[in-house]
Design a protein around this motif. Structure first.
Motif, short mmCIF file in Angstrom:
data_model
loop_
_atom_site.label_atom_id
_atom_site.label_comp_id
_atom_site.label_asym_id
_atom_site.label_seq_id
_atom_site.Cartn_x
_atom_site.Cartn_y
_atom_site.Cartn_z
N THR A 114 0.84 -1.19 0.00
CA THR A 114 0.00 0.00 0.00
C THR A 114 0.88 1.24 0.00
N ALA A 118 -2.29 4.54 3.04
CA ALA A 118 -3.27 4.62 1.95
C ALA A 118 -3.40 6.02 1.39
N SER A 138 -4.14 3.87 -3.72
CA SER A 138 -3.17 3.33 -2.78
C SER A 138 -3.11 1.80 -2.75
N GLN A 158 -10.77 2.19 -0.55
CA GLN A 158 -10.80 3.45 -1.30
C GLN A 158 -11.32 4.57 -0.40
N SER A 162 -8.48 4.98 -4.65
CA SER A 162 -7.45 3.99 -4.36
C SER A 162 -7.72 2.60 -4.91
#
Length: 416
Positions: A114, A118, A138, A158, A162
């Motif tokens: 990640t 994130a 991320s 998310q 992400s």
């Protein structure tokens, strides 16, 4: 050797159900592919040396699963891509979402890379579809692990873009769940009003297999036999869509119309642009409070994350409240529009994955839908003239994942 070789979850589940393969054989296939590709892809933080696939129950039958390293898996530390967590102790229990995937028969094979907490600071992962380009973030490692065929299923999260953006860049499918669909217990989040679960698979039909297993939804409910009614969103007022993605959106219009869909222009382009501007205010304000401990150690954080937390700490309560009101007003209007349409369809990212691994791309085209808490399916299949993937996103009604997956599957077939 091609790094991009997504592994169909649908085919694997059929093979497991009919006895043409076993969970142990699927695990060995996963491990072999990781050994072959991981030196270049670098999608994993840690792998479980002995995942218990033999005792897995549920419709997925021992399918190996990648888990983003902000999500707790019992026995493994959750390091969040940050030096602040380098010495983190192993989690004592699975996150609620990991429990749910285990109940469906999936078995965590390890933790995937990640960006730091994130946010924007990337890890080492490359894009299997376009090596040397960002996989997005991320949920970088989860998207790349599925794109490389290391696992057929991987989970992400998310808060801005992400899940959707990495799917678009890596030429795989993804589902971002409605906000609040599953608890976030055991997840190191950024923004309680924005954080949502998501997952990746090779194609939309594979997403549907996973959703059916996770939620006990009959597979027939995830199939769409008729052309849909969609609103085509260009994102023009946001000003980030490049020419290649703009052409891809027009290709979508043409192909869906030819396949029998009703395709109308989305009438609230400017409203979505306003929500896009409001989302970062909410994200920064809440992140500064959710990650207050990390804010106190900002000198040891990546500059993008430190700046987010500093910005959030300096954001006035009134500005946060104004942003929340903008989102709430838009939610009522978008909800009303979606009563008459199956989905809002548009670009999943501004364009193809940027070259280099020092940044993860722009999440602008996911911000509004994330602020509104709506489910999103990313549909792969289109590419630009240079062969780089261009994903399309379909946005559905809140808690309307069943219908959205059916529509997404139909869109995928129309674009193929």
């Amino acid at each position: 050797m091609s790094l991009w070789q997504p592994w169909s979850l649908r085919e694997l589940v059929e093979e497991l159900a009919t006895g043409r393969t076993t969970a142990a054989a699927a695990l060995e296939r996963s491990r072999a592919r990781i050994r072959e590709t991981e030196p270049e892809v670098r999608a994993w933080v840690v792998q479980d040396p002995a995942p218990d696939v033999a005792s897995a129950t549920g419709p997925l039958g021992g399918v190996p699963l990648g888990v983003k390293d902000i999500i707790d898996v019992a026995g493994f530390p959750t390091r969040c891509g940050s030096q602040l967590r380098a010495d983190a102790a192993a989690a004592g229990a699975d996150a609620a979402i990991v429990n749910a995937w285990r109940a469906a028969g999936a078995v965590p094979a390890g933790k995937t890379v990640t960006t730091e907490f994130a946010y924007f600071s990337p890890g080492p992962t490359t894009n299997p579809a376009v090596p040397g380009h960002t996989p997005g973030g991320s949920s970088s490692g989860s998207a790349a692990a599925v794109a490389a065929g290391q696992v057929p299923l991987a989970v992400g999260s998310q808060t801005a873009g992400s899940v959707t953006r990495p799917a678009s860049y890596c030429a795989v499918a993804s589902l971002v769940m409605s906000h609040g669909r599953y608890p976030v217990d055991g997840v190191v989040g950024l923004s309680p009003n924005l954080d949502s679960h998501g997952y990746y698979a090779a194609g939309v039909s594979d997403l549907a297999v996973a959703w059916s297993a996770l939620t006990a939804t009959p597979s027939a409910a995830l199939e769409k036999a008729r052309p849909g009614r969609v609103l085509l969103w260009t994102a023009e007022p946001i000003g980030v869509v490049d020419d290649d993605m703009g052409e891809a959106v027009e290709t979508v219009r043409k192909r869906l119309t030819e396949a029998g869909a009703v395709v109308d222009d989305f009438p609230e382009e400017q409203l979505v642009a306003e929500v896009t501007a409001a989302q970062p205010v909410v994200m920064a304000y809440e992140a500064a409070r959710e990650r207050a401990e990390e804010l106190s150690a900002a000198g040891r954080l990546s500059e993008p994350l430190a700046q987010l937390l500093r910005t959030g700490a300096a954001t006035a309560d009134g500005d946060y409240a104004t942003a929340r009101r903008t989102i709430a007003a838009a939610s009522a209007r978008i909800t009303d529009l979606l009563m008459s349409y199956d989905a809002i369809v548009g670009p999943a990212a501004p364009g193809a994955a940027p070259a280099g691994l020092s940044a993860t791309g722009d999440p602008a085209l996911s911000r509004a839908w994330q602020a509104l808490g709506l489910p999103v399916v990313t549909v792969p299949g289109l590419r630009n003239a240079a062969g780089l993937p261009l994903g399309i996103q379909a946005v559905g009604r809140w808690r309307g994942e069943d219908a959205l997956l059916a529509t997404g599957g139909w869109i995928e077939s129309a674009l193929s």
